[in-house]
Design an enzyme around this catalytic site. Structure first.
Site, PDB file in Angstrom:
ATOM      1  CE1 TYR A 153      35.067  21.907  17.796  1.00 41.55           C
ATOM      2  CE2 TYR A 153      32.718  22.311  17.650  1.00 41.55           C
ATOM      3  CZ  TYR A 153      33.804  21.485  17.444  1.00 41.55           C
ATOM      4  OH  TYR A 153      33.608  20.259  16.890  1.00 41.55           O
TER       5      TYR A 153
ATOM      6  CE  LYS B 210      50.609  16.561  18.858  1.00 46.88           C
ATOM      7  NZ  LYS B 210      51.017  15.156  18.581  1.00 46.88           N
TER       8      LYS B 210
ATOM      9  CG  ASP C 235      49.764  11.794  18.655  1.00 52.86           C
ATOM     10  OD1 ASP C 235      49.644  11.938  19.893  1.00 52.86           O
ATOM     11  OD2 ASP C 235      50.867  11.901  18.077  1.00 52.86           O
TER      12      ASP C 235
ATOM     13  CG  ASP D  72      33.708  17.099  16.947  1.00 55.21           C
ATOM     14  OD1 ASP D  72      32.555  16.636  17.080  1.00 55.21           O
ATOM     15  OD2 ASP D  72      34.197  17.414  15.843  1.00 55.21           O
TER      16      ASP D  72
ATOM     17  CG  ASP E 287      31.954  11.376  15.479  1.00 55.83           C
ATOM     18  OD1 ASP E 287      31.205  11.803  16.383  1.00 55.83           O
ATOM     19  OD2 ASP E 287      31.735  11.556  14.266  1.00 55.83           O
TER      20      ASP E 287
HETATM   21  C1  IPM Z   1      28.953  17.101  17.837  1.00 58.32           C
HETATM   22  C2  IPM Z   1      28.808  17.656  16.439  1.00 58.32           C
HETATM   23  C3  IPM Z   1      28.858  19.180  16.508  1.00 58.32           C
HETATM   24  C4  IPM Z   1      30.225  19.570  17.053  1.00 58.32           C
HETATM   25  C5  IPM Z   1      28.583  19.917  15.174  1.00 58.32           C
HETATM   26  C6  IPM Z   1      27.263  19.488  14.563  1.00 58.32           C
HETATM   27  C7  IPM Z   1      28.643  21.403  15.334  1.00 58.32           C
HETATM   28  O1  IPM Z   1      29.785  17.124  15.603  1.00 58.32           O
HETATM   29  O2  IPM Z   1      28.097  17.441  18.693  1.00 58.32           O
HETATM   30  O3  IPM Z   1      29.893  16.346  18.072  1.00 58.32           O
HETATM   31  O4  IPM Z   1      31.203  19.672  16.292  1.00 58.32           O
HETATM   32  O5  IPM Z   1      30.325  19.773  18.255  1.00 58.32           O
HETATM   33 MG    MG Z   2      30.954  15.613  16.489  1.00 55.79          MG
END
Ligand code: IPM
Ligand code: MG
Length: 364
Positions: A142, A192, A224, A248, A252
């Site tokens: 990032y 990884k 993975d 990240d 999710d």
């Molecule tokens: C998160 C989001 C952010 C990230 C974006 C909005 C920049 O997806 O906080 O997980 O990628 O960190």
């Molecule tokens: Mg995210």
């Protein structure tokens, strides 16, 4: 009376709606517990682009740094996706994380029994899941340089750099080991290392640190495989430690174990200074302004703010119990709606949460 300064960042999309609910609940819970919260609302993301031309005005960052804690709702909207990268809402969020030194992102994923059927996964797979993703937040691909896009000999090349210093790995690993020691004593570091040099360094540093934590059982997993194990057998995890990009993606995925990303809070912490608390979900522009948003991840983020940011454990528990009670009584926002439940909009859900907070014995 003890008083705290909270910087509120409502942001974009559903952000202002869920912020209004969280604010009411924070007012209610602080009154009950005998402390005072001073709210300072600041523009951030698309809202700040409209007001000032930049996603993170210097005044917003300064207000955040001088607060006792920061509560952020969500940022971003498709209308900004075509702006140059340095002017997008997401860049403002990265600048905020870097500017506040928030290297540790904690994303707890715990199954709420009343919502077990909201998940797309089978109840027997997700029952009892209680894990914590510890994501490194101010390094890795990032933030790595060089990055960019160059054109040469008729071809275009886009590139980023995934890089970590040993001390960046050490400080996030320490956070994860400490949390694992307070929880069930299991830490799984995700990388990884079979392909990436940066991951081999990650693994080597985490192994070194394990010597300081004989009571924590450390394992390593390739990313993975971790993605697969999260949906195959998620109960095996206690604390997951990983880098910025992998965290990240995996957070999710882990969020969906609970059925709705609308339920999950997070905390971002530095070595000193205020923490930033925010729901994991985004700004949901498709339902913005329609009073349909689920405010519960925001309310649970406010609870994390109380617990971790202000050490107000009893008040945090009150907010969490209000959420549990309202769900147990069968109230649902659209994202969680199931047969036999009562569908509520964002404001009505806020009112139910407030009622459950004010009258803990009443209702469901
Ligand atoms: C998160 C989001 C952010 C990230 C974006 C909005 C920049 O997806 O906080 O997980 O990628 O960190
Ligand atoms: Mg995210």
């Amino acid at each position: 009376m003890t008083s705290y300064r909270i910087t509120l960042l409502p942001g974009d999309g559903i952000g202002p709606e869920i912020t209004a609910v969280a604010r009411q609940l924070l007012d209610g819970v602080s009154r009950r517990h005998g402390f005072h919260l001073d709210f300072d609302v600041q523009p951030m993301g698309g809202a700040a682009i409209e007001a000032t031309g930049e996603p993170l005005p210097a005044s917003t960052l300064a207000a955040c740094r001088s607060a006792d804690a920061v509560l952020l709702a969500a940022i971003g909207s498709p209308q900004y996706d075509t702006l140059p990268r340095d002017q997008r809402p997401e860049t403002g969020l990265l600048q905020l994380r870097a500017g506040m030194g928030l290297f540790a992102n904690l994303r707890p994923v715990k199954i709420i029994p009343a919502l077990i059927d909201a998940s797309t996964l089978k109840p027997e797979v997700i029952e009892g899941v209680d894990l914590l993703v510890v994501r490194e937040l101010t390094g890795g691909v990032y933030f790595g340089t060089p990055k960019g896009r160059v054109e040469s000999e008729g071809r275009v090349r886009g590139f980023n750099t995934m890089a970590y210093f040993d001390d960046e790995i050490d400080r996030i690993a320490r956070v994860a080991f400490d949390l694992a020691a307070q929880r069930r004593g299991r830490l799984c570091s995700v990388d990884k290392a079979n392909v990436l040099d940066v991951s081999q360094l990650w693994r080597d540093r985490v192994d070194l640190m394990a010597q300081d934590y004989p009571a924590v059982a450390l394992s390593h997993m390739y990313v993975d495989n971790a993605a697969m194990q999260l949906v195959r057998a998620p109960r095996q995890f206690d604390v997951l430690l990983t880098s910025n990009l992998f965290g990240d993606i995996l957070s999710d995925e882990a969020a969906m174990l609970t059925g709705s990303i609308g339920m999950l809070p997070s905390a971002s912490l530095g070595s000193d200074g205020p923490g930033l608390f925010e729901p994991i979900h985004g700004s949901a522009p498709d339902i913005a302004g329609q009073d349909k948003a689920n405010p519960m991840a925001m309310v649970l983020s406010a609870a994390m703010l109380l617990r971790v940011g202000l050490q107000q454990e009893a008040a945090a528990l009150d907010l969490e119990q209000a959420v549990d009670r309202v769900l147990a009584a069968g109230f649902r926002t659209g994202d969680l709606m199931a047969a036999g439940c009562t569908l509520l909009g964002c404001q009505a859900m806020g009112a139910q949460l407030l009622a459950a907070l004010e009258d803990p014995q009443g209702g469901g």
